[in-house]
Scaffold this motif. Structure first.
Motif, PDB file in Angstrom:
ATOM      1  N   ALA A  88      92.377 -39.886  22.340  1.00 31.70           N
ATOM      2  CA  ALA A  88      91.759 -39.851  23.669  1.00 31.70           C
ATOM      3  C   ALA A  88      92.675 -39.157  24.673  1.00 31.70           C
ATOM      4  CB  ALA A  88      91.446 -41.267  24.138  1.00 31.70           C
ATOM      5  N   ALA A  89      93.974 -39.339  24.487  1.00 32.32           N
ATOM      6  CA  ALA A  89      94.945 -38.749  25.417  1.00 32.32           C
ATOM      7  C   ALA A  89      95.094 -37.251  25.197  1.00 32.32           C
ATOM      8  CB  ALA A  89      96.297 -39.445  25.258  1.00 32.32           C
ATOM      9  N   VAL A  90      94.900 -36.816  23.970  1.00 34.30           N
ATOM     10  CA  VAL A  90      94.997 -35.394  23.641  1.00 34.30           C
ATOM     11  C   VAL A  90      93.666 -34.949  23.045  1.00 34.30           C
ATOM     12  CG1 VAL A  90      96.377 -33.627  22.488  1.00 34.30           C
ATOM     13  CG2 VAL A  90      97.436 -35.806  23.083  1.00 34.30           C
ATOM     14  N   PRO A  91      92.684 -34.693  23.898  1.00 32.39           N
ATOM     15  CA  PRO A  91      91.341 -34.320  23.426  1.00 32.39           C
ATOM     16  C   PRO A  91      91.362 -33.034  22.609  1.00 32.39           C
ATOM     17  CG  PRO A  91      91.369 -34.655  25.829  1.00 32.39           C
ATOM     18  CD  PRO A  91      92.795 -34.629  25.356  1.00 32.39           C
ATOM     19  N   GLY A  92      90.593 -33.016  21.551  1.00 33.96           N
ATOM     20  CA  GLY A  92      90.473 -31.804  20.761  1.00 33.96           C
ATOM     21  C   GLY A  92      91.456 -31.740  19.601  1.00 33.96           C
ATOM     22  N   MET A  93      92.467 -32.584  19.655  1.00 33.61           N
ATOM     23  CA  MET A  93      93.488 -32.567  18.608  1.00 33.61           C
ATOM     24  C   MET A  93      92.939 -33.052  17.272  1.00 33.61           C
ATOM     25  SD  MET A  93      96.675 -32.123  17.672  1.00 33.61           S
ATOM     26  CE  MET A  93      97.980 -32.293  18.878  1.00 33.61           C
ATOM     27  N   ARG A  94      92.275 -34.208  17.305  1.00 34.99           N
ATOM     28  CA  ARG A  94      91.745 -34.781  16.071  1.00 34.99           C
ATOM     29  C   ARG A  94      90.756 -33.835  15.396  1.00 34.99           C
ATOM     30  NH1 ARG A  94      93.569 -37.547  12.477  1.00 34.99           N
ATOM     31  NH2 ARG A  94      94.602 -38.716  14.139  1.00 34.99           N
ATOM     32  N   ALA A  95      89.880 -33.251  16.217  1.00 34.80           N
ATOM     33  CA  ALA A  95      88.880 -32.320  15.681  1.00 34.80           C
ATOM     34  C   ALA A  95      89.558 -31.130  15.014  1.00 34.80           C
ATOM     35  CB  ALA A  95      87.957 -31.847  16.799  1.00 34.80           C
ATOM     36  N   HIS A  96      90.630 -30.669  15.634  1.00 35.54           N
ATOM     37  CA  HIS A  96      91.340 -29.525  15.063  1.00 35.54           C
ATOM     38  C   HIS A  96      92.044 -29.901  13.764  1.00 35.54           C
ATOM     39  CE1 HIS A  96      93.239 -25.621  14.980  1.00 35.54           C
ATOM     40  NE2 HIS A  96      94.369 -26.226  14.636  1.00 35.54           N
ATOM     41  N   LEU A  97      92.675 -31.068  13.735  1.00 35.80           N
ATOM     42  CA  LEU A  97      93.392 -31.500  12.531  1.00 35.80           C
ATOM     43  C   LEU A  97      92.441 -31.673  11.352  1.00 35.80           C
ATOM     44  CD1 LEU A  97      95.885 -34.117  14.019  1.00 35.80           C
ATOM     45  CD2 LEU A  97      96.347 -31.765  13.350  1.00 35.80           C
ATOM     46  N   GLU A  98      91.224 -32.120  11.662  1.00 34.03           N
ATOM     47  CA  GLU A  98      90.229 -32.296  10.600  1.00 34.03           C
ATOM     48  C   GLU A  98      89.852 -30.967   9.959  1.00 34.03           C
ATOM     49  OE1 GLU A  98      89.116 -35.163   9.415  1.00 34.03           O
ATOM     50  OE2 GLU A  98      90.423 -36.212  10.817  1.00 34.03           O
ATOM     51  N   GLY A  99      89.901 -29.894  10.770  1.00 34.55           N
ATOM     52  CA  GLY A  99      89.448 -28.608  10.257  1.00 34.55           C
ATOM     53  C   GLY A  99      90.555 -27.619   9.954  1.00 34.55           C
ATOM     54  N   CYS A 100      91.816 -28.013  10.195  1.00 32.45           N
ATOM     55  CA  CYS A 100      92.926 -27.079   9.997  1.00 32.45           C
ATOM     56  C   CYS A 100      94.020 -27.738   9.152  1.00 32.45           C
ATOM     57  CB  CYS A 100      93.476 -26.636  11.349  1.00 32.45           C
ATOM     58  SG  CYS A 100      94.753 -25.372  11.214  1.00 32.45           S
ATOM     59  N   PRO A 101      94.014 -27.492   7.844  1.00 26.09           N
ATOM     60  CA  PRO A 101      94.980 -28.117   6.928  1.00 26.09           C
ATOM     61  C   PRO A 101      96.434 -27.843   7.312  1.00 26.09           C
ATOM     62  CG  PRO A 101      93.244 -26.998   5.683  1.00 26.09           C
ATOM     63  CD  PRO A 101      93.065 -26.617   7.126  1.00 26.09           C
ATOM     64  N   ALA A 102      96.708 -26.650   7.828  1.00 20.07           N
ATOM     65  CA  ALA A 102      98.079 -26.285   8.183  1.00 20.07           C
ATOM     66  C   ALA A 102      98.604 -27.179   9.306  1.00 20.07           C
ATOM     67  CB  ALA A 102      98.132 -24.830   8.603  1.00 20.07           C
ATOM     68  N   CYS A 103      97.786 -27.371  10.350  1.00 16.16           N
ATOM     69  CA  CYS A 103      98.197 -28.199  11.473  1.00 16.16           C
ATOM     70  C   CYS A 103      98.225 -29.678  11.067  1.00 16.16           C
ATOM     71  CB  CYS A 103      97.252 -27.994  12.661  1.00 16.16           C
ATOM     72  SG  CYS A 103      97.521 -26.410  13.474  1.00 16.16           S
TER      73      CYS A 103
END
Ligand SMILES: [Zn+2]
Length: 81
Positions: free
Chosen positions: A46-61
């Motif tokens: 919640a504090a860093v919006p968009g992070m979780r969504a990105h991690l789900e779709g970006c194996p490197a990150c």
């Protein structure tokens, strides 16, 4: 006459708060903060919006995130020497 709505309006609703995702660059910059909040027991997603969504779709990150999380957690565990 009725003009069609500008496409950007539909795009805008498509990319609402729930669909927001950071870029790899932003992800990298926010990684520390997200890991710190996670270890502090805060709602990092919640504090860093968009992070979780990105991690789900970006194996490197996701891998970066996991190794940093392990590193910081390990560091905290051995901090009281
Ligand atoms: Zn990425």
């Amino acid at each position: 006459m009725n003009l069609p709505r500008h496409p950007i309006t539909d795009l805008d609703s498509l990319l609402g708060p729930s669909g927001f995702e950071v870029t790899c660059e932003q992800c990298f910059e926010l990684l520390d903060r997200h890991v710190e909040l996670t270890l502090a027991g805060a709602d990092a997603d919640a504090a860093v919006p968009g992070m979780r969504a990105h991690l789900e779709g970006c194996p490197a990150c996701k891998e970066d995130h996991e190794s940093l999380l392990a590193l910081v957690a390990d560091d905290a565990g051995h901090g009281a020497t």
